[in-house]
Motif scaffolding. Structure first.
Motif, short mmCIF file in Angstrom:
data_model
loop_
_atom_site.label_atom_id
_atom_site.label_comp_id
_atom_site.label_asym_id
_atom_site.label_seq_id
_atom_site.Cartn_x
_atom_site.Cartn_y
_atom_site.Cartn_z
N MET A 25 0.86 -1.18 0.00
CA MET A 25 0.00 0.00 0.00
C MET A 25 0.90 1.24 0.00
N LEU A 26 0.73 2.09 -1.01
CA LEU A 26 1.50 3.32 -1.09
C LEU A 26 0.60 4.50 -0.79
N PRO A 27 0.78 5.14 0.37
CA PRO A 27 -0.01 6.35 0.64
C PRO A 27 0.29 7.42 -0.41
N LEU A 28 -0.73 8.09 -0.89
CA LEU A 28 -0.58 9.09 -1.93
C LEU A 28 -1.03 10.45 -1.42
N LYS A 29 -0.12 11.40 -1.45
CA LYS A 29 -0.45 12.77 -1.07
C LYS A 29 -0.96 13.49 -2.31
N CYS A 30 -2.14 14.12 -2.19
CA CYS A 30 -2.77 14.78 -3.33
C CYS A 30 -2.96 16.27 -3.03
N CYS A 31 -2.23 17.10 -3.74
CA CYS A 31 -2.28 18.55 -3.53
C CYS A 31 -2.98 19.22 -4.70
N LEU A 32 -4.13 19.79 -4.46
CA LEU A 32 -4.88 20.47 -5.51
C LEU A 32 -4.11 21.71 -5.97
N MET A 33 -3.87 21.80 -7.28
CA MET A 33 -3.15 22.94 -7.84
C MET A 33 -4.09 23.96 -8.47
N SER A 34 -5.11 23.49 -9.17
CA SER A 34 -6.03 24.42 -9.80
C SER A 34 -7.30 23.72 -10.25
N ILE A 35 -8.34 24.53 -10.46
CA ILE A 35 -9.59 24.09 -11.07
C ILE A 35 -9.86 25.04 -12.24
N SER A 36 -10.25 24.49 -13.38
CA SER A 36 -10.56 25.31 -14.55
C SER A 36 -11.97 24.98 -15.04
N LEU A 37 -12.72 26.04 -15.37
CA LEU A 37 -14.08 25.88 -15.90
C LEU A 37 -14.33 26.93 -16.97
N PRO A 38 -15.15 26.62 -17.97
CA PRO A 38 -15.50 27.63 -18.97
C PRO A 38 -16.31 28.75 -18.32
N TRP A 39 -16.09 29.99 -18.76
CA TRP A 39 -16.79 31.11 -18.14
C TRP A 39 -18.31 30.98 -18.31
N GLU A 40 -18.75 30.41 -19.44
CA GLU A 40 -20.19 30.32 -19.68
C GLU A 40 -20.89 29.48 -18.62
#
Length: 396
Positions: free
Chosen positions: A365-380
């Motif tokens: 089992m390999l623990p995985l560190k997950c760091c959110l860098m960005s979220i992108s969405l269309p302006w519409e």
């Protein structure tokens, strides 16, 4: 265009007007020439709206918003006029707030798409927060079955983020150097300090899921109905509550919600290549940290996550000048003091202990560190949801 300006409409009233003329907001095949007679495509209407909403209004003068005002160039105009200037080649330009529109745009009025400029400012001047959480698959199944109950995470981090028409590209293999480029028509919500903010977000069990929520909850898209408040102030509390029932302002709107299982993150991390089905794709860096892209439900939006394996440090002895031994190369951590390294070592041991207690011994089992860098969405889609989304927010 809006009639008698001696009686300036409130933001609440202006937003009601905007909603009436935003029926085509998701129509990407819109032909401005064919619909020029419609108010929704009348540049004079949108010029006045953006002036009253973001420039000359009392709220703008009170500096309740950011002091930047964004202007979108008409489609294709920036591409037709190549220039050495970065601003000239950008699909939008930015100005510091001034009390008069003419002081902001000068001679640029004819090149501005006033309709899209309003929506961009509505988004940029709204307050957003992102929630990153670790949830069990069982809890997620129960939540979907219950339709609306609060989701109980194992661990979560809440972070204020800001909407920007620019994208921040983090170079994970060069000590977190960054470059900023235009992203519009995409809107980017970047987390500059992602490595420290989400340092404790570690998936340690195969039942874990990595969850990301983006909520809007204040600012320009949530104007106060000041006239209703003034009328209600002279009414008893019980009558006031009855009168306002059904007219309560939305307190939060969920713009993005998505999750991915530990197994999917692990397979993408181990593969070290691009193209992980329709849900995930992986950009493998030269360091020990990988960049994973997670698509939202229905392919809407994209989440960029820095994923790194947490190594077992139970047998690692840290010297007085040793940096943290967890594979964070490229995250710009730098040389850490011994105390910080010891804390990280303890966290790694705890992660491994938790993983070992719930994982079959024959499979690592390999623990995985997950760091959110960005979220992108269309302006519409963001603008549409801010104006019209009626479904209740995800509670986490």
């Amino acid at each position: 265009m809006l009639g008698d300006k001696s009686q300036t409409p409130t933001r609440h009233e202006l937003l009601s007007m905007v909603k009436k003329h935003s029926k085509l907001i998701l129509d990407t095949t819109l032909d401005e020439d064919e619909t020029s007679a419609d108010v929704e495509m009348d540049s004079g209407f949108w010029h006045d709206i953006i002036d009253l909403y973001f420039v000359s209004s009392r709220e703008s003068r009170g500096r309740e918003d950011d002091d930047l005002v964004f202007f979108v160039r008409k489609t294709g105009l920036h591409a037709q006029r190549p220039s050495d200037s970065a601003e000239a080649n950008s699909p939008y330009f930015v100005r510091r707030w001034a009390p008069k529109m003419d002081d902001l745009v000068g001679d640029n009025s004819t090149i501005i798409d006033w309709r899209r400029s309003f929506y961009l400012n509505l988004i940029a001047h709204t307050t957003f927060s992102v929630t990153v959480a670790i949830c069990s698959q069982q809890v997620l199944r129960q939540y979907h079955a219950s339709q609306g109950k609060t989701l109980s995470p194992i661990y979560k981090v809440l972070k204020t983020v800001y909407a920007s028409p620019s994208r921040v590209n983090f170079h994970l293999d060069s000590r977190k150097e960054v470059e900023t480029i235009p992203a519009y028509p995409e809107i980017c919500f970047a987390v500059d300090d992602f490595d420290s903010t989400f340092d404790a977000v570690v998936l340690t069990d195969t039942d874990h899921c990595y969850c990301v929520l983006l909520n809007a909850h204040d600012g320009a898209a949530f104007p106060r109905d000041t006239k209703t408040e003034q009328v209600s102030s002279g009414v008893s509390s019980s009558d006031n509550a009855a009168a306002s029932a059904g007219k309560i302002k939305k307190s939060k709107i969920t713009l993005f919600s998505g999750f991915v299982s530990y197994q999917m993150v692990r397979e993408a991390y181990d593969a070290g290549r691009t193209g992980f089905g329709s849900l995930l794709s992986l950009g493998h860096s030269s360091g020990r940290t990988d960049r994973i892209y997670m698509k939202g439900p229905g392919g809407r939006g994209e989440v960029e996550v820095a994923v790194s394996g947490v190594l077992d440090q139970s047998k690692t002895e840290l010297g007085p000048h040793s940096p943290i031994q967890i594979p964070k190369k490229g995250l710009g951590i730098g040389t850490m003091v011994r105390t910080a390294a010891s804390v990280a070592s303890t966290a790694a041991k705890n992660a491994y202990a938790a993983a070992s207690s719930t994982r079959p011994s024959e499979e690592e089992m390999l623990p995985l560190k997950c760091c959110l860098m960005s979220i992108s969405l269309p302006w519409e889609t963001i603008a549409h949801d801010l104006l019209f989304k009626g479904s209740p927010p995800v509670n986490l």
